[in-house]
Structures are given as structure tokens and as C-alpha cells.
Write a protein that holds these residues in place. Structure first.
Motif, PDB file in Angstrom:
ATOM      1  N   TYR A   5     -71.048  29.225 -71.795  1.00  0.00           N
ATOM      2  CA  TYR A   5     -69.876  29.434 -70.946  1.00  0.00           C
ATOM      3  C   TYR A   5     -70.092  28.856 -69.561  1.00  0.00           C
ATOM      4  O   TYR A   5     -71.209  28.826 -69.041  1.00  0.00           O
ATOM      5  CB  TYR A   5     -69.570  30.924 -70.835  1.00  0.00           C
ATOM      6  N   PRO A 220     -65.629  26.839 -72.110  1.00  0.00           N
ATOM      7  CA  PRO A 220     -64.763  27.985 -71.811  1.00  0.00           C
ATOM      8  C   PRO A 220     -65.290  28.729 -70.589  1.00  0.00           C
ATOM      9  O   PRO A 220     -66.496  28.702 -70.310  1.00  0.00           O
ATOM     10  CB  PRO A 220     -64.856  28.845 -73.079  1.00  0.00           C
ATOM     11  N   ASP A 221     -64.401  29.362 -69.858  1.00  0.00           N
ATOM     12  CA  ASP A 221     -64.819  30.058 -68.642  1.00  0.00           C
ATOM     13  C   ASP A 221     -65.778  31.197 -68.947  1.00  0.00           C
ATOM     14  O   ASP A 221     -66.791  31.385 -68.268  1.00  0.00           O
ATOM     15  CB  ASP A 221     -63.589  30.592 -67.898  1.00  0.00           C
ATOM     16  N   ASP A 222     -65.455  31.980 -69.968  1.00  0.00           N
ATOM     17  CA  ASP A 222     -66.298  33.107 -70.363  1.00  0.00           C
ATOM     18  C   ASP A 222     -65.986  33.452 -71.809  1.00  0.00           C
ATOM     19  O   ASP A 222     -65.227  32.736 -72.479  1.00  0.00           O
ATOM     20  CB  ASP A 222     -66.077  34.313 -69.439  1.00  0.00           C
ATOM     21  N   ARG A 224     -64.081  35.538 -73.100  1.00  0.00           N
ATOM     22  CA  ARG A 224     -62.686  35.890 -73.373  1.00  0.00           C
ATOM     23  C   ARG A 224     -61.764  34.670 -73.362  1.00  0.00           C
ATOM     24  O   ARG A 224     -60.597  34.774 -73.718  1.00  0.00           O
ATOM     25  CB  ARG A 224     -62.192  36.913 -72.333  1.00  0.00           C
ATOM     26  N   ASP A 225     -62.287  33.537 -72.944  1.00  0.00           N
ATOM     27  CA  ASP A 225     -61.471  32.331 -72.773  1.00  0.00           C
ATOM     28  C   ASP A 225     -61.336  31.582 -74.103  1.00  0.00           C
ATOM     29  O   ASP A 225     -62.302  31.032 -74.624  1.00  0.00           O
ATOM     30  CB  ASP A 225     -62.120  31.430 -71.723  1.00  0.00           C
ATOM     31  N   SER A 227     -58.884  29.158 -74.471  1.00  0.00           N
ATOM     32  CA  SER A 227     -58.107  27.955 -74.198  1.00  0.00           C
ATOM     33  C   SER A 227     -58.869  26.702 -74.624  1.00  0.00           C
ATOM     34  O   SER A 227     -60.091  26.735 -74.792  1.00  0.00           O
ATOM     35  CB  SER A 227     -57.754  27.890 -72.705  1.00  0.00           C
ATOM     36  N   CYS A 229     -61.030  23.447 -74.847  1.00  0.00           N
ATOM     37  CA  CYS A 229     -62.093  22.871 -74.035  1.00  0.00           C
ATOM     38  C   CYS A 229     -62.854  21.857 -74.882  1.00  0.00           C
ATOM     39  O   CYS A 229     -62.825  21.897 -76.114  1.00  0.00           O
ATOM     40  CB  CYS A 229     -63.036  23.940 -73.495  1.00  0.00           C
TER      41      CYS A 229
END
Length: 342
Positions: A5, A220-222, A224-225, A227, A229
């Protein structure tokens, strides 16, 4: 990219592709990729070009490139020349002619590893390389697989392949060995019954696909992400397309563009399997034109190999690719054929 992440990366980590090196920036597909990259406003581009020798000195080829593009000349016989040109880049995109030396792409891949370039897009544009039938029947598949294997073996870069089908405007205009059309003579040969649909893409759509793929965030940002990538497509093929279309639908488009009717066209039929075998035989006898015939015909087999939209799905929506107008690009093909620009 050892961690999963973006939030786990060291301070200063850049979660996007910024600096892109492009081989073949003024070529058929390269110029469209270059234009699309610059349009995003997110990328700076370095055009990698060969150093050419004259009788008196070594000089740089003059390229019709925008002033914002940095040009780096390289010597393919000197690995240091290549790796130095690639230092500091986030991605390397390779586009090259089929007539390029066979070891040229390998040298670029090795140089990208030496320069720690995280992402490499090898010269992978066209039919789905993961289809077993196509892989067995089209000879270049093994060479492409070897390039991808080399990237993985070196372990310094990830690869991204672009599955886009063949280029529509070029393939329609190029002659009967391609999509079966001789536009100037108003002749078409339907493979089997002419109703087999394949995916095909325009040059601009391919350029947009590459640019928008490289515009995705890398990680991904973390946890939970969910979206989109780039990391989700690491060492994978990305499928994009302009049209899912049959030869009969191509003819309908050509007739609309040219104002002709069926009676104005000479229409023939040929079994795709037999046409493929004839192309193989021509290759065996040394006629290189047979290769185009076998490759294009194989895509129209009724095993669905050319319709990767149905079997694999497309990334058009994720990348925000536009819906294109078939007749617009048919018109371009007709003009290319009339002007002999293929």
C-alpha cells in the motif's frame, strides 16, 4: 514496490508515473502514445532514439517532436548508453517496427532493469497472447513470451501488455491479406461467412489506453482502497478495444462512407482454416506476405479467439476510453488506401 500500500511506503514516495521513456515516439503507434501522454498533463516524456552514423560524424536523427519532449540518443551496442538514458524514469514504453533487430528489445529490457525502471511496456500491441490456439498458430507469440519472461527473470521491473486487436484503419486499408478488403478495387473476401466478430482498435484509442493506464495511481492508498491502480495489472495484459465488428459490418461501414451498394462490390468467400494454411505454405516458400495472411485469418477462426471482449472483458470503462464512430475511422482507411499510405 515491495510493500502493498502507498500508506506503507517511505516518506517522499511518489504514487504515480511521471517520467516516461518512449521508444519509437514518431512511429505509427508511438506518435499517438506520445500525444496522449502529453495531453494528460501528468507526464514528462523522453524520446529514446538511435544514434546514426554519417561518413564524418555521429549525429542525432531529426524527429518531428514537440519542444516539451526530451530526446536522448543511444547506441544499442553500448549497454551503458541505454541504461544511462533510462535512469530516473518511472516507465519505459517500447514501440518498434517488425523489421527492428531481434535483440534490440532485449537490450532495452536489460537496460531498464539496470536503471531500475519500475514499469516496462514491451512491444505488445495486438491479438490476445494468452489464447492457446493463437499462441500455437502465430509464430511471433513465442518471441513475445520470451521478452516478458526476461523482464520477470531480471526482477527489477513489472511488465504491462496491451491487448487491443489489430489496428483498424491500417488493417482495413492495407489490402486483402489483412481484413480481406481491397478498397480501391472494391473487392472483399469474407472468411467463412463473414459474420465472425473480432475486437479491433484505432491508433488514437491505443494511444489513449496507454496514457490513461499510466495515469492510474501505482498502489492502493490502504487496505480499504479498491479503486483502480497500476499494481492490479502488474505482469498482466490489459484488454482495450474500439470496435467489436465482423467483416460484413466493416463492409456496411465502407458502403456508407463511399456511397456504394452491395452490387458495386465483388464479394468472395474462403474458409478461414484453408486460408490460414495457404498463408503458412507461402511463409514456408519464403513469401513474407504469407505471414500477414496467416496471422489475420487465424484471428477470424470461429473459436472466438479474436473476440476477447466476450472472453476477457475490456478495461475501456476503467480507463475512461471514449466510444468511437466506426464510420469515422473507415473513412480514414478509405483515404489511406486511395493515397497509398499503407
Amino acid at each position: 514496490m515491495a510493500q502493498q500500500y502507498a500508506s506503507q511506503q517511505p516518506p517522499g514516495y511518489k504514487n504515480h508515473i511521471e517520467k516516461v521513456a518512449l521508444v519509437g515516439a514518431s512511429g505509427q503507434i508511438g506518435k499517438h502514445i506520445l500525444s496522449a501522454l502529453l495531453e494528460t498533463g501528468q507526464h514528462t516524456v523522453t524520446a529514446i532514439t538511435r544514434r546514426t552514423n554519417t561518413s564524418t560524424s555521429t549525429s542525432t536523427r531529426t524527429l518531428p517532436l514537440p519542444a516539451s519532449v526530451t530526446v536522448r540518443t543511444v547506441d544499442y551496442s553500448d549497454p551503458v548508453s541505454l541504461s544511462t538514458a533510462l535512469l530516473g524514469h518511472d516507465a519505459l514504453i517500447i514501440t518498434m517496427s517488425t523489421s527492428a533487430p531481434l535483440d534490440q528489445q532485449t537490450k532495452l529490457i536489460d537496460a531498464a532493469a539496470a536503471a531500475d525502471v519500475p514499469w516496462v511496456l514491451p512491444n505488445e500491441y495486438g491479438y490476445p497472447k494468452t489464447h492457446r490456439g493463437l499462441a500455437a498458430d502465430i509464430p511471433i507469440g513465442a518471441k513475445s513470451a520470451a521478452y516478458r519472461a526476461r523482464i520477470e527473470e531480471l526482477g527489477r521491473s513489472a511488465w504491462l501488455g496491451i491487448t487491443c486487436g489489430f489496428w483498424y484503419e491500417y488493417s482495413l486499408a492495407a489490402g486483402a491479406r489483412f481484413y480481406g478488403f481491397d478498397l480501391n478495387k472494391r473487392r472483399v473476401t469474407f472468411f467463412d461467412d463473414g459474420n465472425t466478430r473480432i475486437n479491433t482498435s484505432t491508433w488514437p484509442q491505443c494511444g489513449r489506453a496507454v496514457a490513461r493506464l499510466l495515469s492510474l495511481k501505482v498502489l492502493p492508498d490502504d487496505e480499504r482502497d479498491a479503486s483502480p491502480c497500476l499494481a492490479r495489472y502488474r505482469d498482466r495484459f490489459v484488454c482495450v478495444s474500439s470496435f467489436r465488428v465482423s467483416q460484413r459490418e466493416m463492409l456496411e461501414s465502407v458502403m456508407r462512407v463511399t456511397g456504394t451498394e452491395v452490387r458495386d462490390w465483388e464479394i468472395g468467400y474462403e474458409a478461414s482454416v484453408e486460408r490460414y494454411k495457404a498463408g503458412v505454405e507461402e511463409m514456408r516458400k519464403g513469401n513474407r506476405e504469407g505471414f500477414a495472411q496467416l496471422m489475420y485469418t487465424r484471428l477470424f477462426y470461429q473459436d472466438g479467439c479474436g473476440d476477447f471482449e466476450s472472453s476477457e472483458g475490456l478495461l475501456n470503462g476503467v480507463l475512461g476510453l471514449p466510444v468511437e464512430d466506426l464510420d469515422e475511422f473507415t473513412r480514414i482507411a478509405v483515404e489511406m488506401a486511395q493515397e497509398h499510405k499503407v
